[in-house]
Design a protein around this motif. Structure first.
Motif, mmCIF file in Angstrom:
data_model
loop_
_atom_site.group_PDB
_atom_site.id
_atom_site.type_symbol
_atom_site.label_atom_id
_atom_site.label_comp_id
_atom_site.label_asym_id
_atom_site.label_seq_id
_atom_site.Cartn_x
_atom_site.Cartn_y
_atom_site.Cartn_z
ATOM 1 N N ALA A 18 10.528 -5.399 9.205
ATOM 2 C CA ALA A 18 11.823 -5.142 8.551
ATOM 3 C C ALA A 18 11.706 -4.042 7.413
ATOM 4 O O ALA A 18 12.721 -3.191 7.418
ATOM 5 N N GLN A 19 10.638 -4.057 6.695
ATOM 6 C CA GLN A 19 10.377 -3.053 5.519
ATOM 7 C C GLN A 19 9.041 -2.994 5.292
ATOM 8 O O GLN A 19 8.030 -3.666 5.706
ATOM 9 N N LEU A 20 8.831 -1.692 4.741
ATOM 10 C CA LEU A 20 7.344 -1.544 4.355
ATOM 11 C C LEU A 20 7.238 -1.724 2.773
ATOM 12 O O LEU A 20 8.204 -1.673 2.002
ATOM 13 N N GLY A 21 6.106 -1.822 2.255
ATOM 14 C CA GLY A 21 5.755 -2.093 0.769
ATOM 15 C C GLY A 21 4.370 -1.873 0.558
ATOM 16 O O GLY A 21 3.392 -1.627 1.285
ATOM 17 N N PHE A 22 4.126 -1.630 -0.881
ATOM 18 C CA PHE A 22 2.611 -1.321 -1.331
ATOM 19 C C PHE A 22 2.254 -2.354 -2.090
ATOM 20 O O PHE A 22 3.068 -3.115 -2.632
ATOM 21 N N SER A 23 0.835 -2.837 -2.083
ATOM 22 C CA SER A 23 0.458 -3.706 -2.727
ATOM 23 C C SER A 23 -1.009 -3.180 -3.516
ATOM 24 O O SER A 23 -1.695 -2.335 -2.902
ATOM 25 N N ASN A 24 -1.173 -3.484 -4.711
ATOM 26 C CA ASN A 24 -2.355 -3.203 -5.445
ATOM 27 C C ASN A 24 -2.511 -1.498 -5.516
ATOM 28 O O ASN A 24 -3.183 -0.930 -5.127
ATOM 29 N N PHE A 25 -1.051 -1.134 -5.848
ATOM 30 C CA PHE A 25 -1.167 0.515 -5.637
ATOM 31 C C PHE A 25 -0.970 0.946 -7.368
ATOM 32 O O PHE A 25 0.088 0.705 -8.079
ATOM 33 N N TYR A 26 -2.072 1.361 -7.803
ATOM 34 C CA TYR A 26 -2.293 1.833 -9.228
ATOM 35 C C TYR A 26 -2.368 3.563 -9.165
ATOM 36 O O TYR A 26 -3.502 3.868 -9.531
ATOM 37 N N ALA A 27 -1.595 4.154 -8.766
ATOM 38 C CA ALA A 27 -1.561 5.527 -8.777
ATOM 39 C C ALA A 27 -0.692 5.803 -9.921
ATOM 40 O O ALA A 27 0.041 5.431 -10.420
ATOM 41 N N GLN A 28 -1.014 7.394 -10.197
ATOM 42 C CA GLN A 28 -0.226 7.983 -11.258
ATOM 43 C C GLN A 28 1.136 8.395 -10.723
ATOM 44 O O GLN A 28 1.279 8.498 -9.509
ATOM 45 N N ALA A 29 1.967 8.523 -11.462
ATOM 46 C CA ALA A 29 3.379 8.970 -10.997
ATOM 47 C C ALA A 29 3.605 10.122 -10.230
ATOM 48 O O ALA A 29 4.126 9.957 -9.204
ATOM 49 N N GLY A 30 2.656 11.341 -10.472
ATOM 50 C CA GLY A 30 2.705 12.280 -9.693
ATOM 51 C C GLY A 30 2.157 12.034 -8.185
ATOM 52 O O GLY A 30 2.754 12.455 -7.109
ATOM 53 N N ASN A 31 1.101 11.171 -8.157
ATOM 54 C CA ASN A 31 0.794 10.667 -6.669
ATOM 55 C C ASN A 31 1.805 9.893 -5.876
ATOM 56 O O ASN A 31 1.898 9.914 -4.715
ATOM 57 N N VAL A 32 2.382 8.844 -6.700
ATOM 58 C CA VAL A 32 3.566 8.261 -6.029
ATOM 59 C C VAL A 32 4.522 9.186 -5.473
ATOM 60 O O VAL A 32 5.039 8.992 -4.661
ATOM 61 N N GLN A 33 4.869 10.136 -6.459
ATOM 62 C CA GLN A 33 6.063 11.083 -5.752
ATOM 63 C C GLN A 33 5.396 11.713 -4.543
ATOM 64 O O GLN A 33 6.306 11.828 -3.840
ATOM 65 N N TRP A 34 4.314 12.149 -4.316
ATOM 66 C CA TRP A 34 3.786 12.816 -3.379
ATOM 67 C C TRP A 34 3.714 12.087 -2.154
ATOM 68 O O TRP A 34 4.199 12.214 -0.889
ATOM 69 N N ALA A 35 3.295 10.687 -2.228
ATOM 70 C CA ALA A 35 3.374 9.431 -1.108
ATOM 71 C C ALA A 35 5.026 9.233 -0.876
ATOM 72 O O ALA A 35 5.187 9.222 0.406
ATOM 73 N N TYR A 36 5.596 9.144 -1.776
ATOM 74 C CA TYR A 36 7.272 9.075 -1.438
ATOM 75 C C TYR A 36 7.762 10.277 -0.527
ATOM 76 O O TYR A 36 8.187 9.999 0.305
ATOM 77 N N ASP A 37 7.374 11.449 -1.128
ATOM 78 C CA ASP A 37 7.994 12.771 -0.334
ATOM 79 C C ASP A 37 7.389 12.616 1.030
ATOM 80 O O ASP A 37 8.128 13.409 1.823
ATOM 81 N N ILE A 38 6.129 12.362 1.400
ATOM 82 C CA ILE A 38 5.679 12.692 2.721
ATOM 83 C C ILE A 38 6.108 11.592 3.574
ATOM 84 O O ILE A 38 5.900 11.799 4.893
ATOM 85 N N ALA A 39 6.309 10.445 3.087
ATOM 86 C CA ALA A 39 6.677 9.224 3.851
ATOM 87 C C ALA A 39 7.960 9.477 4.939
ATOM 88 O O ALA A 39 8.869 9.834 4.440
ATOM 89 N N ARG A 40 7.656 8.994 5.897
ATOM 90 C CA ARG A 40 8.815 8.902 6.950
ATOM 91 C C ARG A 40 9.739 7.675 6.879
ATOM 92 O O ARG A 40 10.935 7.901 7.069
ATOM 93 N N ILE A 41 9.372 6.765 6.408
ATOM 94 C CA ILE A 41 10.025 5.576 6.084
ATOM 95 C C ILE A 41 9.259 4.904 4.823
ATOM 96 O O ILE A 41 8.274 4.879 4.347
ATOM 97 N N ASN A 42 10.182 5.109 3.374
ATOM 98 C CA ASN A 42 9.642 4.614 2.275
ATOM 99 C C ASN A 42 9.589 3.027 2.118
ATOM 100 O O ASN A 42 10.401 2.507 2.864
ATOM 101 N N PRO A 43 8.725 2.735 1.056
ATOM 102 C CA PRO A 43 8.559 1.642 0.869
ATOM 103 C C PRO A 43 9.886 0.937 0.050
ATOM 104 O O PRO A 43 10.538 1.613 -0.673
ATOM 105 N N LYS A 44 9.957 -0.346 0.328
ATOM 106 C CA LYS A 44 11.089 -1.030 -0.548
ATOM 107 C C LYS A 44 10.536 -2.013 -1.451
ATOM 108 O O LYS A 44 11.436 -2.497 -2.261
#
Length: 166
Positions: A18-44
């Motif tokens: 039904a939905q995706l999510g991250f766990s133990n995700f300790y990235a810096q905000a810039g890396n998170v923005q990159w991961a969010y931007d390239i994702a076909r389906i963003n985490p909830k």
């Protein structure tokens, strides 16, 4: 990580997840923005340990709040004993007729965090459920920014600012 994400995207498309999510995700905000931007389906959802070593994820929580992604904390109590045993927090808990632990759960929920409760003690679990029900029904246990600051300032995270949380 990208391979794993690709596999999960396919399962979402097949409607087996039904939905995706991250766990133990300790990235810096810039890396998170990159991961969010390239994702076909963003985490909830993001599930992280809420502790001082990660700066209580101030930047991550801000990013995820802006993008309507739920932050779920684990080890919420075990990692923050100093904050809820701080004299000012204990005094506030006593004034409100709560345990310091219940006050801390109220604090994180006031920040928009969903604490994942890991207790196996039935009595604690019932108390936690009652508290969460009170808060979700609209009761403001942490009544204002001054009360938020009492606990927040005891966290020990140098980047924590009450104004960023409101």
């Amino acid at each position: 990580m990208l391979t794993a994400c690709s596999c999960m995207y396919e399962k979402v498309i097949e409607i087996t997840i039904a939905q995706l999510g991250f766990s133990n995700f300790y990235a810096q905000a810039g890396n998170v923005q990159w991961a969010y931007d390239i994702a076909r389906i963003n985490p909830k959802v993001l599930q992280n340990s809420f502790h001082t070593k990660s700066g209580h994820d101030v930047e991550l929580r801000s990013f995820f709040k802006e993008h309507d992604i739920e932050y779920q904390s684990f080890y919420t109590l075990n990692s923050n004993r100093d904050a809820y045993h701080h004299e000012a927090a204990v005094n506030m808990a006593t004034e409100k007729g709560l345990s310091p632990e219940a006050l801390f759960f109220s604090f994180v929920m006031a920040l928009g965090i969903s604490p994942l409760v890991g207790t196996t003690n039935e009595e604690y679990m019932k108390d936690d459920m009652i508290l969460m029900s009170r808060i979700r029904s609209g009761e403001k246990i942490i009544a204002n920014s001054e009360e938020l600051a009492i606990i927040g300032n005891a966290l020990g995270s140098p980047d924590w600012e009450v104004e960023d949380e409101l």
